[in-house]
Write an enzyme that holds these catalytic residues in place. Sequence first.
Site, mmCIF file in Angstrom:
data_model
loop_
_atom_site.group_PDB
_atom_site.id
_atom_site.type_symbol
_atom_site.label_atom_id
_atom_site.label_comp_id
_atom_site.label_asym_id
_atom_site.label_seq_id
_atom_site.Cartn_x
_atom_site.Cartn_y
_atom_site.Cartn_z
ATOM 1 N N GLY A 305 0.730 -1.160 -0.140
ATOM 2 C CA GLY A 305 0.014 -0.026 -0.125
ATOM 3 C C GLY A 305 0.567 1.064 -0.023
ATOM 4 C CD GLU A 306 3.872 2.498 3.291
ATOM 5 O OE1 GLU A 306 4.833 3.035 2.619
ATOM 6 O OE2 GLU A 306 3.972 2.027 4.230
#
Length: 338
Positions: A305-306
Site C-alpha cells: 500500500g502507501e
Amino acid sequence: MTILSDISDLSTIAILARGLPVPDAASIAEAKERQMSLTKPPGSLGRLEEMAVFMAGWQRTARPAIARAQALVFAGNHGICAQGVNPFPQEVTVQMVANFEAGGAAINQICRVSGADLAVVALDLDRPTQDFTAGPAMTEAETLDAMRRGAEAVDKGAQVLILGEMGIGNSTIAAALACASFGGAPEEWVGRGTGSDEAGRALKAEVIGRGIALHGGASPLGTLAAFGGREQAAICGAIIEARALRIPVILDGFICTAAAAPLYKADPRFLDHCLVGHQSAEPGHRKLLAAMEQTAILDLGMALGEGSGAGLALGVLRAALECHNGMATFAEAGVSDA
C-alpha cells in the site's frame, strides 16, 4: 473550487462522467506517428509506447513531459475493526502518518527516487467510520465531505498524480467494495491484509458477507458510503478532480483500485485517465483488474500500500516519455527504415 464543490448528493456525481475532458485525438495520432519514426522496430517498446501515447492524449501534445508529479496518500480509520478483522490497533494508522511525515516510510524513499512530491492527508483519524455490519459506514454527507477533501488535495500544476492509502482495516473495506461492485463470494476477494492468518481471512469473509446482506442493493456510489472509509472516498474525489484538470492518475494496488471500483460501476469513463501501477499480491487484485479491464504496469509481489507500487510505476512512465521524446528518428540518425 473543485468540480465537486457544489455537488450536494451522490446521485449527481454519476452524471459528471458525461461532461469530463477526453483525450485529444490529434495529439494521440501525432504521438503514434512519432513512435513509428523512432529508431526501433514498431511496437518493440511494448507498453512504454502505449504509455507515451496515453500521456500525449491527456496533455494534448505529441511530446508529453512530466515536470511535476504529485503523490497523495490518504489515511483513515474504520469502524469495522470492532469486528476483529485486523490484528493491529487503529493507533498504527496515526503512527504511520507520523512516519510518512518524518520521511521514514517506503513511499518516501520511492517518491524521492521517482521524482514525486508527497503529501499525506489524514482524514479524521480520531473519528473512525461506522461498523458496516450494523449500518452504513458513512452518511452521504460524510462521503461527499471526504470526496471534496480528496479533490482539494490535488495539485493543479501536476502532470501526473499518484494515489495511495493507509488505514488499519482497509483491506477488509477493499474486499467489501470489490465484492459489492462485482459480485462473487466474499472469500474470492479476501486476502491476508496486514498480517491476518487463515482464521483472520475467514473472519473477514464472514464479516463482509454480513455487510453484503445488509447493503447489497446500494447504487455504485451508495456502495462507497455503505462500505468505504474516508480514504477510499477521498481517492474517488481526487480521481474526479484530476480528470477535470486533465491530469493522468496512477492508482496503487488492491485497496486503491477497489476504492475506484464504485466510480467504474457508476460509469467506466471515470477511469479513462487512470493507469494501475502494480498488481498486488492480494489475491483479489487480479480478479478486480480483470473486472475493471485494467492491466497493471508492474507485478513485483508487493502488498504494502502507501502508493508504493504506483510510485515505482512513475519511474517506468518517466522512462517511457524519455524514450518517446529523446530517441532519434530514422531520418535524424541516418538509419534506414526500409
